[in-house]
Design an enzyme around this catalytic site. Structure first.
Site, PDB file in Angstrom:
ATOM      1  N   CYS A 119       0.836  -1.203   0.000  1.00 42.32           N
ATOM      2  CA  CYS A 119       0.000   0.000   0.000  1.00 42.32           C
ATOM      3  C   CYS A 119       0.874   1.258   0.000  1.00 42.32           C
ATOM      4  O   CYS A 119       1.455   1.606  -1.019  1.00 42.32           O
ATOM      5  CB  CYS A 119      -0.980  -0.023   1.164  1.00 42.32           C
ATOM      6  SG  CYS A 119      -2.318   1.172   0.963  1.00 42.32           S
ATOM      7  N   HIS A 219      -3.533  -4.791   0.607  1.00 49.66           N
ATOM      8  CA  HIS A 219      -3.006  -5.214   1.905  1.00 49.66           C
ATOM      9  C   HIS A 219      -3.015  -6.733   2.023  1.00 49.66           C
ATOM     10  O   HIS A 219      -3.938  -7.316   2.617  1.00 49.66           O
ATOM     11  CB  HIS A 219      -3.832  -4.596   3.037  1.00 49.66           C
ATOM     12  CG  HIS A 219      -3.489  -3.181   3.334  1.00 49.66           C
ATOM     13  ND1 HIS A 219      -2.496  -2.815   4.218  1.00 49.66           N
ATOM     14  CD2 HIS A 219      -3.980  -2.017   2.829  1.00 49.66           C
ATOM     15  CE1 HIS A 219      -2.408  -1.500   4.275  1.00 49.66           C
ATOM     16  NE2 HIS A 219      -3.299  -0.986   3.443  1.00 49.66           N
ATOM     17  N   GLU A 221      -1.401  -8.618   3.940  1.00 54.64           N
ATOM     18  CA  GLU A 221      -1.305  -9.079   5.336  1.00 54.64           C
ATOM     19  C   GLU A 221      -2.681  -9.236   5.980  1.00 54.64           C
ATOM     20  O   GLU A 221      -2.818  -9.877   7.035  1.00 54.64           O
ATOM     21  CB  GLU A 221      -0.434  -8.126   6.154  1.00 54.64           C
ATOM     22  CG  GLU A 221      -1.108  -6.866   6.654  1.00 54.64           C
ATOM     23  CD  GLU A 221      -1.365  -5.803   5.598  1.00 54.64           C
ATOM     24  OE1 GLU A 221      -1.990  -4.775   5.928  1.00 54.64           O
ATOM     25  OE2 GLU A 221      -0.917  -5.973   4.451  1.00 54.64           O
TER      26      GLU A 221
END
Length: 248
Positions: A119, A219, A221
């Site tokens: 990001c 994102h 994660e």
């Protein structure tokens, strides 16, 4: 590097962190912090996470000790770094962090250190190499689906260029979690755009000729069930570590 108890070693993966005022327990003070899902993603993918607080010196020494680098998400990048005036929607910039992460990237690339930008990290990679940003994406795409609301992640469908690093890892089409109001505008000359949302927003960039340099606007994660990007980073970092040992 730390041993995992076998004949191989787990690569050290640096994770850039935030410098923020925060509260925990009885304390209200300045912290170097990072959402723990970054740590979990790197660890579950086989790497050893090393948190990197933004400081004013030491980037070269840090990079020399690492096998891979994740430039994490966070606050807007100071538009002065790419020669623009600040948009009213550009808030809470962190110029010190911008400089620290740009220095990490500057030292990482000549070493062919694997780098994953997440990001803001993708934006930082673009700006560090001479690109610019859209400071408020809704002005461009006329919707807010990339950041539906405070602390609410959107779901973005991304088309990836066939044969690109990103497509090799994820396939030619992927649905991803996103949370951003800024995005890449002019792509840095050294980078190649390899992923796009359906509204045309650039979602992935790569640095050709390097082992692993990939920036994604989303994102990864946030998806605990899909570690493919982190696993690919760890694999590339293990190879980089091996090459470093062979050259010593």
């Amino acid at each position: 590097m730390a041993s995992n108890g076998s004949s191989t070693t787990r690569p050290l993966i640096g994770l850039t962190t935030y410098a923020e005022r925060a509260q925990t327990g009885v304390w209200d003070t300045d912290f170097a912090l990072l959402p723990y899902n970054y740590v979990e993603s790197v660890s579950r993918a086989g790497g050893v996470p090393v948190l990197l607080p933004p400081i004013e010196h030491g980037a070269e020494e840090v990079v020399a000790a690492l096998d891979g680098l994740v430039v994490s998400g966070g606050a807007d990048i100071d538009p002065a770094r790419y020669g623009h005036q600040s948009h009213p929607a550009t808030t809470a910039t962190r110029p010190g962090r911008d400089e620290w992460e740009a220095e990490l990237v500057r030292h990482a690339l000549p070493r062919d250190l694997p780098v994953l930008g997440v990001c803001r990290g993708a934006q930082l990679l673009n700006v560090a190499l001479g690109g610019t940003l859209h400071q408020h994406l809704p002005d461009v795409v006329e919707h807010e689906a990339h950041r539906p609301g405070p602390a609410v992640f959107g779901a973005t469908r991304v088309r990836l260029a066939a044969g690109s690093l990103a497509a090799t890892i994820l396939g030619d089409d992927v649905k991803v979690p996103c949370y951003h109001h800024q995005a890449l505008d002019r792509i840095a000359p050294a980078l190649t755009a390899t992923g796009w949302a359906t509204d045309g927003t650039v979602e992935a960039v790569e640095l050709p000729g390097h082992r692993f340099v990939l920036g994604v606007q989303w994102h990864p994660e946030q998806d605990a069930d899909d570690l493919r990007l982190f696993q690919a980073l760890v694999t590339a970092s293990s190879a980089a570590s091996h090459d470093k040992e062979e050259s010593q």
